[in-house]
Design an enzyme around this catalytic site. Structure first.
Site, PDB file in Angstrom:
ATOM      1  N   GLY A  11       0.894  -1.266  -0.050  1.00 14.92           N
ATOM      2  CA  GLY A  11      -0.239   0.090  -0.147  1.00 14.92           C
ATOM      3  C   GLY A  11       1.057   1.219   0.085  1.00 14.92           C
ATOM      4  O   GLY A  11       2.049   1.311   0.335  1.00 14.92           O
ATOM      5  N   ARG A  15      -2.996   8.015   4.105  1.00 11.48           N
ATOM      6  CA  ARG A  15      -3.181   8.699   5.266  1.00 11.48           C
ATOM      7  C   ARG A  15      -2.163   9.264   5.844  1.00 11.48           C
ATOM      8  O   ARG A  15      -2.006  10.118   6.688  1.00 11.48           O
ATOM      9  CB  ARG A  15      -4.036   7.699   6.282  1.00 11.48           C
ATOM     10  CG  ARG A  15      -5.282   7.763   5.900  1.00 11.48           C
ATOM     11  CD  ARG A  15      -5.978   6.470   6.837  1.00 11.48           C
ATOM     12  NE  ARG A  15      -5.530   5.205   6.269  1.00 11.48           N
ATOM     13  CZ  ARG A  15      -5.958   3.887   7.024  1.00 11.48           C
ATOM     14  NH1 ARG A  15      -6.817   4.031   7.918  1.00 11.48           N
ATOM     15  NH2 ARG A  15      -5.407   2.868   6.252  1.00 11.48           N
ATOM     16  N   ASP A 102       2.384  -2.793   8.731  1.00  8.58           N
ATOM     17  CA  ASP A 102       2.229  -1.479   9.591  1.00  8.58           C
ATOM     18  C   ASP A 102       2.037  -1.719  10.958  1.00  8.58           C
ATOM     19  O   ASP A 102       1.588  -0.892  11.597  1.00  8.58           O
ATOM     20  CB  ASP A 102       1.114  -0.377   8.762  1.00  8.58           C
ATOM     21  CG  ASP A 102      -0.335  -1.102   8.958  1.00  8.58           C
ATOM     22  OD1 ASP A 102      -0.357  -2.059   9.481  1.00  8.58           O
ATOM     23  OD2 ASP A 102      -1.181  -0.284   8.579  1.00  8.58           O
ATOM     24  N   ASN A 169      -9.873  -6.349  14.928  1.00  5.97           N
ATOM     25  CA  ASN A 169      -9.280  -7.133  14.172  1.00  5.97           C
ATOM     26  C   ASN A 169      -7.396  -6.731  13.954  1.00  5.97           C
ATOM     27  O   ASN A 169      -7.398  -5.563  13.873  1.00  5.97           O
ATOM     28  CB  ASN A 169      -9.602  -7.363  12.723  1.00  5.97           C
ATOM     29  CG  ASN A 169      -8.689  -8.207  11.720  1.00  5.97           C
ATOM     30  OD1 ASN A 169      -7.969  -9.017  12.066  1.00  5.97           O
ATOM     31  ND2 ASN A 169      -8.721  -7.674  10.559  1.00  5.97           N
ATOM     32  N   ASN A 384      40.859  20.891   2.003  1.00  7.40           N
ATOM     33  CA  ASN A 384      40.822  19.568   1.380  1.00  7.40           C
ATOM     34  C   ASN A 384      40.258  19.771  -0.062  1.00  7.40           C
ATOM     35  O   ASN A 384      40.182  18.676  -0.825  1.00  7.40           O
ATOM     36  CB  ASN A 384      40.071  18.610   2.022  1.00  7.40           C
ATOM     37  CG  ASN A 384      38.713  18.966   2.301  1.00  7.40           C
ATOM     38  OD1 ASN A 384      38.244  20.145   2.387  1.00  7.40           O
ATOM     39  ND2 ASN A 384      37.876  17.883   2.546  1.00  7.40           N
TER      40      ASN A 384
END
Ligand code: UD1
Ligand code: CA
Length: 457
Positions: A11, A15, A102, A169, A384
């Site tokens: 994905g 958001r 995630d 879930n 340098n």
């Protein structure tokens, strides 16, 4: 029997409102997906298929050789994403755990516990759930009158009653691998979101298979990170857990809520960490070092009894007893010898110093090899860069570099050299020499009166 893992990370993470795909977004300077893969690697999983899609190259570069990649070219939902692993996993005997990319707080111990529970219960599908006081955004677990899981309903498809359900879930499932690939093609498109929901496997399997749940008590472990605020919440959990582990191990952390330590940092007991300090990457801090306040250390090794305050140390090494800061910047493989003093606006890049060398104020040391007992006076610079190429400076032992000196590289300063303050040194200086490379001073006696004329009234 083998155990497989499917990790979904295709994905975009709309958001998040960031350019980087969500699962590659860093937490404590480490991409989110690495946390999940590291824990999968530590757990009892035999083979892992990572589903990538949006900006897949980022994941391929990051995790090459560690996982098998499956591709979801169009992000048509979690069910569709899981199906993309078919050519790797279909037909294999065993159990498959499905994880989301995630959930950075997941741990190997939790994964193993879930797998054991699944096997002990003889389930065909185990859905991992948890309870959140604020379940907004998560799919809700709907149970039947016997308390058995009946379905998972996404937030936006919930009726008023379902919205009150606190059991959610987590997005983790363990499923018999053969059954999984029978069921995945049967998922139909959610008409509202126009996506294939993996959560539909519950209703699809319910009539003919044994489905159980595993209710997680530590709900924070399975929080889903969907936006930048959630990133900060996940980071806070990680910080607290890591800091506590170090403190119990004998590291003194002053004001721990302002101290951030990454997962792959090793800190020995008897180290003190002062406020506003961040230590990340593969850093190692040896005992009796004092780090901070206001210090950032990344991918660096700090040896015993070193102090680093108000400073930045990136990809560098500081040897025993050296004092770094205030306001020093060590980077790109700076190797500071023992007993050095580097501070007060001094930058050291891709350079090494010998024992007991000092650059205490306003200096730049770049692409330089320095011996021991060297003193860089205030304002000394190794020049340098000529605008095209970087050149090397080599400095021997016991060298005194006067204030405001430019050493134009490539250049070699041998042992026991003394360079007069204000010199711009363009030629090598042999052992034991005094180098003076500046215009001679002219004193025009009694001359000031010619410059400053008295004002007439
Ligand atoms: C999902 C679950 C939800 C659960 C929550 C837990 C579904 C439909 N919903 O919701 O029930 O409570 O996780 O955190 O499964 N992904 C793909 N391809 C896609 C879509 C998503 O690989 O086409 C990946 C994403 O990269 C992400 C993961 O799947 O890592 C979850 O997707 P996300 O959009 O965050 O799902 P949620 O809405 O959080
Ligand atoms: Ca999510």
């Amino acid at each position: 029997m083998k155990t497989y893992a499917i990790v979904l990370a295709a994905g975009k993470g709309t958001r998040m409102k960031t350019e980087l795909p969500k699962c590659a977004f860093p937490i404590l300077k480490k991409p989110m997906i690495e946390y999940i893969i590291e824990n999968v690697e530590r757990s009892n999983i035999d083979e892992t298929v990572l589903v990538v899609g949006h900006k897949k190259e980022i994941f391929e570069d990051m995790l090459a050789d560690r996982v098998v990649f499956a591709y979801q070219h169009e992000q048509l939902g979690t069910g569709h994403a899981a199906q993309m692993t078919e050519s790797y996993l279909k037909g294999k005997q065993g159990n498959t755990i499905i994880l989301l990319g995630d959930m950075p707080l997941i741990s190997d111990k939790v994964i193993d516990k879930i797998l054991v529970k699944h096997e002990e219960s003889n389930n065909d599908l185990t859905v991992v759930t948890t309870n959140f006081d604020n379940p907004k955004g998560y799919g809700r677990i709907v149970r039947d009158q016997y308390g058995k899981i009946a379905s998972i309903v996404e937030q936006n498809d919930c009726n008023h009653e379902q919205k009150q359900i606190k059991e959610v879930n987590t997005g983790i499932y363990v499923v018999n691998n053969t059954v999984l690939f029978d069921v995945l093609p049967k998922i139909t498109m959610n008409p509202r979101k126009k996506e294939y929901y993996l959560t539909d496997i519950v209703e699809l399997m319910k009539p003919s298979y044994k489905i159980g749940t595993f209710v997680m008590r530590d709900s924070f472990r399975v929080m889903g990170v969907n936006d930048l605020f959630a990133i900060s919440v996940a980071e806070k959990y990680m910080r607290e857990e890591i800091n506590k582990m170090h403190m119990l191990n004998g590291v003194s952390i002053v004001n721990p809520e302002t101290v951030t330590i990454g997962h792959n940092v090793t800190i020995e007991p008897a180290v003190t960490i002062q406020p506003n300090t961040t230590i990340t990457g593969k850093s190692i801090i040896k005992k009796d070092a004092v780090i901070g306040p206001n210090t950032e250390i990344h991918n660096s090794v700090i040896y015993e009894k070193v102090t680093v305050k108000h400073s930045l140390v990136y990809d560098s090494t500081v040897n025993e007893r050296s004092m770094i800061g205030p306001f020093a910047h060590l980077r790109n493989n700076a190797i500071i010898g023992k007993g050095n003093r580097i501070g007060n606006f001094v930058e050291v890049k891709k350079s090494s110093t010998g024992e007991n060398t000092k650059a205490a104020h306003l200096a730049y040391i770049g692409d330089t090899t320095t011996g021991k007992n060297v003193n860089f006076g205030c304002g000394s610079v190794t020049v340098n860069y000529d605008g095209v190429t970087k050149h090397q400076t080599v400095i021997g032992d016991d060298v005194f570099i006067g204030c405001n000196t430019n050493l134009i590289a490539p250049i070699k300063i041998e042992d026991h050299v003394f360079i007069a303050a204000g010199s711009t040194v363009t030629k090598d200086v042999p052992k034991g020499a005094l180098a003076i490379a500046r215009n001679q001073q002219i004193n025009k006696e009694d001359y000031v009166k010619h410059l400053i004329k008295p004002k007439k009234d």
